[in-house]
Enzyme design. Structure first.
Site, PDB file in Angstrom:
ATOM      1  N   ARG A 579       0.012  47.390  36.653  1.00  0.00           N
ATOM      2  CA  ARG A 579      -1.314  46.750  36.608  1.00  0.00           C
ATOM      3  C   ARG A 579      -1.484  45.814  37.797  1.00  0.00           C
ATOM      4  O   ARG A 579      -0.533  45.179  38.259  1.00  0.00           O
ATOM      5  CB  ARG A 579      -1.464  45.933  35.303  1.00  0.00           C
ATOM      6  N   SER A 640       9.825  44.124  36.988  1.00  0.00           N
ATOM      7  CA  SER A 640      10.656  44.126  35.771  1.00  0.00           C
ATOM      8  C   SER A 640      11.962  44.870  35.949  1.00  0.00           C
ATOM      9  O   SER A 640      12.245  45.858  35.237  1.00  0.00           O
ATOM     10  CB  SER A 640       9.847  44.711  34.627  1.00  0.00           C
ATOM     11  N   ASP A 694       9.493  40.405  34.061  1.00  0.00           N
ATOM     12  CA  ASP A 694       8.450  40.453  33.026  1.00  0.00           C
ATOM     13  C   ASP A 694       8.792  39.546  31.847  1.00  0.00           C
ATOM     14  O   ASP A 694       7.895  38.997  31.192  1.00  0.00           O
ATOM     15  CB  ASP A 694       8.181  41.891  32.557  1.00  0.00           C
TER      16      ASP A 694
HETATM   17  C1  0WK Z   1       3.658  44.313  29.192  1.00  0.00           C
HETATM   18  C2  0WK Z   1       3.995  43.332  30.321  1.00  0.00           C
HETATM   19  C3  0WK Z   1       4.885  43.985  31.339  1.00  0.00           C
HETATM   20  C4  0WK Z   1       6.120  44.524  30.629  1.00  0.00           C
HETATM   21  C5  0WK Z   1       5.682  45.439  29.559  1.00  0.00           C
HETATM   22  C6  0WK Z   1       6.866  45.920  28.797  1.00  0.00           C
HETATM   23  O1  0WK Z   1       2.811  42.917  30.955  1.00  0.00           O
HETATM   24  O2  0WK Z   1       5.247  43.108  32.312  1.00  0.00           O
HETATM   25  O3  0WK Z   1       6.932  45.156  31.557  1.00  0.00           O
HETATM   26  O4  0WK Z   1       4.827  44.801  28.623  1.00  0.00           O
HETATM   27  O5  0WK Z   1       6.436  46.794  27.823  1.00  0.00           O
HETATM   28  P1  0WK Z   1       6.290  48.355  28.061  1.00  0.00           P
HETATM   29  O6  0WK Z   1       5.058  48.564  28.776  1.00  0.00           O
HETATM   30  O7  0WK Z   1       7.506  48.797  28.779  1.00  0.00           O
HETATM   31  O8  0WK Z   1       6.248  48.912  26.682  1.00  0.00           O
HETATM   32  C1  BGC Z   2      15.018  45.629  33.313  1.00  0.00           C
HETATM   33  C2  BGC Z   2      14.562  44.209  33.089  1.00  0.00           C
HETATM   34  C3  BGC Z   2      13.245  44.204  32.358  1.00  0.00           C
HETATM   35  C4  BGC Z   2      13.318  45.026  31.120  1.00  0.00           C
HETATM   36  C5  BGC Z   2      12.030  45.067  30.384  1.00  0.00           C
HETATM   37  C6  BGC Z   2      14.981  46.389  32.035  1.00  0.00           C
HETATM   38  O1  BGC Z   2      15.279  47.733  32.257  1.00  0.00           O
HETATM   39  O2  BGC Z   2      16.321  45.659  33.826  1.00  0.00           O
HETATM   40  O3  BGC Z   2      14.461  43.554  34.275  1.00  0.00           O
HETATM   41  O4  BGC Z   2      12.949  42.892  32.037  1.00  0.00           O
HETATM   42  O5  BGC Z   2      13.680  46.335  31.446  1.00  0.00           O
HETATM   43  O6  BGC Z   2      11.018  45.624  31.100  1.00  0.00           O
END
Ligand code: 0WK
Ligand code: BGC
Ligand code: BGC
Length: 954
Positions: A579, A640, A694
């Protein structure tokens, strides 16, 4: 005697429906001779009515009045059919008030026999045949094999056992079992038993059934409300002679239905008329409200014996029915059964004969002690006496044994009484069956129904006329149904063995499922060990010692204090979506405008330059759309992935995770990589101020609302946590006052083998197949990128064991990443779980049974529960560290959380919170779901940095 209005019938009509089936001369031919019967009565003899003989016209009136009571008109039969159908559909819909007249009990039998069932089974039948139980040894030979005659033995149950303590009854049954098995050359070990228990029960599984209430001549104490399988298991254990596994309990109607003669069935209705009466049938599962199932069928035991709709039954109940009910073991209950069941027909006849004798119409107005004693006339007597041909002679013999002198016309009258009671029973049973047929028509939306009904019970076996009257009446009431009646094999013993075979197979599957899932069921000790190991790894990581937790300083020293102001650009890379955000921080709060861009796999796994050029393309596109082109706003970069930060705007990527693998990035300062990409793009100026993980962005974002938020947690594609550590504990950063936010990178926890005790072969399969084997062990047991794969590997394993999908895996199930983690959230949603399983797995080309659906649900629950508990153990380690850092008895802290898995899974968050309460009881932890993601947090970190920089320049 109260007479309910009965509509007048044409002679033909009433003849047609009057009481008696074929073979009996119409009653009126007989009426004028009735009067004369009495004349022979002997004045003043003991047991004879003192009040003188009725005159001929009165006595015929009396007989007619008696027998008329047993006449059930077609209209009344239709009313009973309709009312019973109404009660059935009310009960199926789960409507409990007013309580439905019939119970409609699901039986957990979901399919009629495949015929593939094989093996030796012991069957114990209790309750179907009144004061006797039967034990059978049934050998099922599958489709090919030649049918083997079962061996069986009947045991009479002493009355004191039928009315005594429940334990005595079950000990008696266990004793009969041993006595039967002693006579057979069988092993004493590993016997599998099917229990046919013919009473109304709430079943909660094929081998769990709670008795609702006794019926028929039984009333043992301490059984109602109890699981009768457990009572039998306890009795067998007390007996100690054989180790018998009770794998299934079924109602006798189910055994009857399942015992349909192979090749003619399958029967989809089981009808029993023995001492009691009842029926079961295969209902569409979606119509059974108590079941969370929308496909397939389930066998439902109607329990029509308790049907009692005073509106329609009132006019049909005779004074004799009321008298019988008053004297019965369960007055007011099973009223319908008491007009049909073999246990009661003899008694009804006795009451009528006693009544007519006392009124001087029969036996010269004389009764006998036997005639006045309860139960002296049995079903067999009724059947024999009513036989148009040989019956008269039997009347004399049977009633002579009851101490009665039977006149010539007495015998015929007695036959009329027997026939009237018997015929009414068959007709009422037909009305009930017609209601079941109508329900099947509704349930299957079929106008014309072709159905096979299995019949069982001694009334059918010994009194064929019952079936012919029933058949004739069913055709009258359900002319559009083509019904074939099939006598059940071995009175249902074969059917019970079939269900037992299915249950045995399911029980074996369940054992294999439990063995497979056992390693996922973590107990308190194991979770406490994870918390302790994580704590130890945290301390080592902070000291810079070897540890699977890198504990990376983030150079974020404080959470926002609300004085931040300005417009900031933020990037959010590393989660499900990439994003670009514009974050406006004002006194009134934070306003965010954002746009999601995709990072195609070939870019995520391409070259670093390609990846960062793609990022800059998105930024430029966003700026154009937001009218920000040419503006150089301070930018916060949520990246992240594990980075060793050297400053707020310096982060060396240690290694990619979560499916990213762009080249030439690891070991590089990603802020530089971004700046170089910006540099490669003409006319773009961006001021990259901060790079944050993140977890940090999430903590900051939630910290803006709640200053107690000092922990950031991500459970999404990947998983990780950060928290505010005492600077003095952070060896890598000089200074010993104040705090530093530490990015734990807990995804790598266990990469040193410290989690190997918990890792399963399925975890190893997933790790082997990943692009970073041996890395991110903790993450691969918790996060969204991997849970679906763990489930898929377990499903493949269970399929290979034949436990699932009849052992037939599909190509698609063998495809990597085909079972999405979001499926777990959908499947574990409380409502419609099994329907979700079906929809998802059928999309994967799998055809599944309801048992398969249940097992897939349990696999998903086990995998997500372990993930949530491990995550909870990690959070417990962090908050306990903060509490001890501050030497607090009790810590109140908030945790900012984000991530699709945590947010969308129906139970994940509550399981995490429960585990933290269990493992960190001295910490009061509030989990705050981040609304705006970590982009806002990155902007706030940037805002803090800008504020600090301005103060430094002032
Ligand atoms: C939303 C956050 C972002 C993070 C994500 C983790 O804004 O920084 O990496 O959540 O959740 P995912 O999208 O991997 O389920
Ligand atoms: C990364 C982290 C991150 C997490 C959640 C992991 O795979 O090593 O830096 O915070 O994922 O997104
Ligand atoms: C019981 C039923 C049983 C029927 C026939 C009734 O009294 O409630 O469960 O199926 O008798 O045996």
């Amino acid at each position: 005697m109260p007479h309910t209005e009965r509509e007048e019938l044409t002679p033909e009509e009433s003849d047609q429906l009057l009481l008696l089936p074929g073979g009996y001369p119409p009653l009126w031919n007989h009426m004028d001779s009735i009067g004369s019967v009495g004349l022979r009565q002997r004045e003043g003899a003991p047991g004879c009515s003192q009040e003188g003989l009725p005159c001929p016209s009165d006595s015929s009136e009396l007989v007619l009045e008696c027998l008329q009571q047993f006449k059930v008109t077609k209209t009344q039969l239709r009313q009973i059919q309709a009312s019973l159908l109404g009660s059935m559909e009310q009960a199926l819909g789960g409507q409990t008030s007013p309580a439905s007249a019939v119970r409609m009990l699901p039986t957990y039998v979901g399919s009629t026999p495949h015929g593939t069932e094989q093996g030796d089974f012991v069957v114990l039948e209790l309750g179907a045949t009144g004061a006797s139980l039967r034990v059978l040894w049934v050998t099922l030979v599958g489709i090919e094999g030649h049918r083997m005659e079962p061996r069986s033995q009947e045991f009479v149950i002493p009355p004191e056992v039928m009315l005594g303590p429940g334990q005595q009854l079950f000990d008696f049954a266990a004793h009969c079992l041993s006595e039967f098995l002693d006579a057979l050359p069988v092993d004493k070990e590993g016997l599998q038993l099917g229990f046919s228990f013919s009473f109304p029960c709430h079943q909660t599984g094929l081998d769990r059934s709670t008795l609702i209430s006794w019926t028929k001549g039984f009333r043992c104490s301490g059984v109602e409300g109890h699981d009768v399988v457990q009572l039998l298991r306890d009795a067998i254990k007390r007996q100690g002679a054989y180790s018998i596994d009770v794998v299934a309990v079924v109602n006798d109607t189910v055994g009857t239905m399942m015992g349909c003669e192979p090749g003619v069935g399958p029967c989809e209705v089981g009808l029993v008329v023995d001492t009691g009466t009842n029926a079961c049938y295969m209902e569409e599962a979606r119509h059974v409200a108590v079941l969370d199932e929308d496909r397939g069928r389930v066998c439902v035991s109607v329990e029509w014996g308790s049907f009692s709709d005073d509106g329609v039954l009132g006019p049909v109940l005779t004074t004799f029915d009321h008298a019988l009910d008053r004297e019965s073991l369960n007055p007011g209950a099973q009223r319908f059964e008491k007009m049909i069941g073999g246990l009661y027909l003899g008694e009804l006849v006795r009451l009528v004969l006693a009544h007519l004798a006392q009124r001087g119409v029969l036996f010269g107005g004389c009764t006998s002690p036997a005639l006045l004693s309860h139960g002296s006339i049995l079903l067999e007597h009724v059947a024999e006496m009513k036989d148009p041909l040989a019956g008269a002679a039997r009347v004399h013999a049977i009633l002579r044994d009851l101490g009665l002198s039977v006149g010539a016309s007495d015998a015929e009258l007695v036959q009329y009484v027997c026939a009237a009671v018997f015929t009414r029973a068959a007709r009422l049973c037909a009305a009930a069956l017609a209601a079941v047929l109508a329900r099947l028509q509704h349930s299957r939306e079929q106008q014309v129904l072709q159905i096979a009904v299995a019949t069982g019970g001694r009334v059918f076996e010994r009194h064929p006329s019952f079936l012919s009257i029933l058949q004739e009446t069913v055709m009258l009431l359900a002319p559009e149904c083509d019904v074939s009646f099939i006598p059940s094999v071995d009175g249902g013993g074969q059917g019970v063995a079939m269900v037992t075979a299915v249950a045995a197979r399911l029980a074996a599957h369940r054992r294999l499922l439990e063995e497979t899932l056992a390693p996922f069921r973590l107990d308190h000790e194991q979770l406490a060990a994870v918390r302790a190991q994580m704590r130890e790894a945290m301390v080592k990581g902070l000291r810079g010692e070897a540890s699977s937790l890198r504990m990376l300083p983030t150079y974020v020293r404080a959470t926002p204090d609300g004085t931040e102001r300005g417009d900031f650009l933020a990037l959010d890379l590393g989660g499900t979506n990439f994003r670009v955000l514009l974050v406006r921080v004002t006194a009134g709060g934070v306003k965010i405008t954002s746009q999601v861009y995709s990072i195609p796999e070939y870019v995520a796994q391409g070259s670093g330059q390609q990846l960062f050029d793609h990022i800059v393309d998105c930024i430029v596109d966003f700026q154009q759309k937001q009218g920000l082109s040419g503006q150089s706003l301070p930018l916060g970069f949520t990246f992240s992935f594990p980075c060793r930060q050297l400053g707020l705007d310096q982060g060396i990527l240690l290694n990619w995770t979560k499916g990213f693998n762009a080249s030439d990035c690891e070991g590089q300062d990603v802020v530089c990589l971004l700046r170089e990409a910006i540099g490669r793009r003409q006319a773009v100026e961006l001021n990259v101020v901060a790079i944050v993980n993140d977890t940090v962005g999430t903590m900051m974002s939630c910290g803006y609302e709640d200053p107690r938020c000092e922990v950031g947690l991500i459970v999404g594609t990947g998983t990780n946590a950060c928290y505010m550590e005492e600077l003095q504990n952070v060896a890598a950063v000089p200074g010993d006052s104040g705090h530093m936010c530490i990015n734990m990178e807990w995804g790598a926890f266990g990469d040193d083998g410290s989690l190997d005790l918990l890792r399963t072969c399925f975890d190893a399969n997933v790790d082997q197949a990943s692009i970073n084997p041996g890395k991110q062990s903790f993450e691969k047991m918790i996060s969204g990128m991997y849970l679906g794969e763990i489930v898929r590997h377990i499903l493949l394993h269970l399929t290979s064991l034949g436990v699932l999908f009849r052992g037939q895996p599909t190509q698609r199930l063998q495809t990597r990443d085909i079972f999405k983690t979001k499926f777990l959230s959908e499947i574990e949603s409380d409502s419609l779980a099994l329907r979700q399983v079906r929809a998802i797995l059928e999309d994967l080309g799998l055809s599944l049974t309801s048992d398969d659906a249940l097992m897939v649900l349990e696999v998903c629950q086990a995998v997500s529960q372990r993930a949530a508990q491990l995550c909870g153990a990690g959070v417990a380690a962090v908050v306990e560290k903060i509490r001890e850092n501050r030497g607090l008895e009790e810590l109140t802290v908030s945790v900012g959380v984000d991530g699709t898995l945590y947010k969308l899974h129906p139970h994940f968050s509550s399981l995490v919170a429960a585990t933290v309460r269990e493992l960190a009881p001295r910490c009061v932890v509030t989990f705050l779901q981040s609304e705006d993601g970590s982009g806002k947090g990155a902007a706030l970190v940037t805002a803090v940095a800008c504020r600090l920089a301005q103060m430094a320049h002032v």
